[in-house]
Write an enzyme that holds these catalytic residues in place. Sequence first.
Site, PDB file in Angstrom:
ATOM      1  N   LYS A  11       0.845  -1.198   0.000  1.00  0.00           N
ATOM      2  CA  LYS A  11       0.000   0.000   0.000  1.00  0.00           C
ATOM      3  C   LYS A  11       0.881   1.250   0.000  1.00  0.00           C
ATOM      4  O   LYS A  11       2.102   1.167   0.211  1.00  0.00           O
ATOM      5  CB  LYS A  11      -0.936  -0.053   1.215  1.00  0.00           C
ATOM      6  CG  LYS A  11      -1.873  -1.277   1.198  1.00  0.00           C
ATOM      7  CD  LYS A  11      -2.779  -1.266   2.428  1.00  0.00           C
ATOM      8  CE  LYS A  11      -3.601  -2.536   2.521  1.00  0.00           C
ATOM      9  NZ  LYS A  11      -4.508  -2.510   3.706  1.00  0.00           N
ATOM     10  N   TYR A  51     -12.110  -2.823  -2.586  1.00  0.00           N
ATOM     11  CA  TYR A  51     -12.616  -2.978  -1.226  1.00  0.00           C
ATOM     12  C   TYR A  51     -14.149  -2.918  -1.177  1.00  0.00           C
ATOM     13  O   TYR A  51     -14.726  -2.529  -0.159  1.00  0.00           O
ATOM     14  CB  TYR A  51     -12.005  -1.908  -0.310  1.00  0.00           C
ATOM     15  CG  TYR A  51     -10.603  -2.239   0.162  1.00  0.00           C
ATOM     16  CD1 TYR A  51     -10.315  -3.472   0.747  1.00  0.00           C
ATOM     17  CD2 TYR A  51      -9.571  -1.306   0.053  1.00  0.00           C
ATOM     18  CE1 TYR A  51      -9.035  -3.773   1.195  1.00  0.00           C
ATOM     19  CE2 TYR A  51      -8.284  -1.602   0.500  1.00  0.00           C
ATOM     20  CZ  TYR A  51      -8.024  -2.833   1.079  1.00  0.00           C
ATOM     21  OH  TYR A  51      -6.763  -3.129   1.540  1.00  0.00           O
ATOM     22  N   ASN A 114      -1.624  -0.390   7.434  1.00  0.00           N
ATOM     23  CA  ASN A 114      -1.047  -1.714   7.693  1.00  0.00           C
ATOM     24  C   ASN A 114      -0.215  -2.251   6.525  1.00  0.00           C
ATOM     25  O   ASN A 114       0.067  -3.429   6.430  1.00  0.00           O
ATOM     26  CB  ASN A 114      -2.112  -2.710   8.182  1.00  0.00           C
ATOM     27  CG  ASN A 114      -3.190  -3.007   7.148  1.00  0.00           C
ATOM     28  OD1 ASN A 114      -3.085  -2.557   6.010  1.00  0.00           O
ATOM     29  ND2 ASN A 114      -4.195  -3.743   7.542  1.00  0.00           N
ATOM     30  N   HIS A 117      -1.557  -5.643   1.474  1.00  0.00           N
ATOM     31  CA  HIS A 117      -2.815  -6.358   1.266  1.00  0.00           C
ATOM     32  C   HIS A 117      -2.530  -7.756   0.741  1.00  0.00           C
ATOM     33  O   HIS A 117      -1.625  -7.937  -0.072  1.00  0.00           O
ATOM     34  CB  HIS A 117      -3.680  -5.620   0.228  1.00  0.00           C
ATOM     35  CG  HIS A 117      -4.818  -6.467  -0.276  1.00  0.00           C
ATOM     36  ND1 HIS A 117      -6.001  -6.581   0.410  1.00  0.00           N
ATOM     37  CD2 HIS A 117      -4.932  -7.273  -1.364  1.00  0.00           C
ATOM     38  CE1 HIS A 117      -6.799  -7.423  -0.252  1.00  0.00           C
ATOM     39  NE2 HIS A 117      -6.175  -7.855  -1.336  1.00  0.00           N
ATOM     40  N   GLU A 128      -9.319 -10.009  -7.703  1.00  0.00           N
ATOM     41  CA  GLU A 128      -8.379  -8.897  -7.532  1.00  0.00           C
ATOM     42  C   GLU A 128      -7.291  -8.903  -8.610  1.00  0.00           C
ATOM     43  O   GLU A 128      -6.881  -7.843  -9.092  1.00  0.00           O
ATOM     44  CB  GLU A 128      -7.785  -8.949  -6.118  1.00  0.00           C
ATOM     45  CG  GLU A 128      -8.851  -8.651  -5.057  1.00  0.00           C
ATOM     46  CD  GLU A 128      -8.451  -9.027  -3.637  1.00  0.00           C
ATOM     47  OE1 GLU A 128      -7.313  -9.504  -3.427  1.00  0.00           O
ATOM     48  OE2 GLU A 128      -9.296  -8.840  -2.736  1.00  0.00           O
TER      49      GLU A 128
END
Length: 151
Positions: A11, A51, A114, A117, A128
């Site tokens: 990310k 998402y 975080n 992914h 995805e």
Amino acid sequence: QQQEQTFVMVKPDGVLRGLIGAIVSRFEQKGFKLAAIEILTIDRALAERHYGELRAKPFFGELVAYLTSGPVCAMIWQGLHAVENARALIGKTNPVEAAPGTIRGDFAMDIAGNIVHGSDSAASAEREIGLFFGRTADDHRAGWLAGLDEA
Ligand code: DAT
Ligand code: MG
């Protein structure tokens, strides 16, 4: 034994902090094979689709803003039980709970940042991978790199 592919993405904060190499390294050391890798900045539509199942959550807006805030590193990693092995390597969603030795346990402090992914099922992985590497993926680039073209 069944080879499997999973979608993994560093990310924006992971990219900005220079952690792509460290994260790639962990997947290689574990035994995964890298099948595709690309740096891109994604638009809002792709972030919202990625998402989509979290659309009703109170943090959804913040999550989409975060994911579109800078370049990400999108990857396809391949191997036996790739989805489950990647989730184990990445660690729990909240870095506070992620064990030391996992990527989130070692490199992140807060759930809103975080840094990585990983697909949560074979079906998610297929979906995805299609979103980020499929035929229409090129329509969803935005921001940083696109900005260079405009300059
Ligand atoms: P994961 O990324 O471990 O699959 P998820 O799919 O439940 O977790 O959520 C996707 C991302 O949304 C997660 O990586 C960080 C963010 N997120 C999840 N729960 C959150 C919360 N309570 N507050 C803020 N961000 C959250
Ligand atoms: Mg998830």
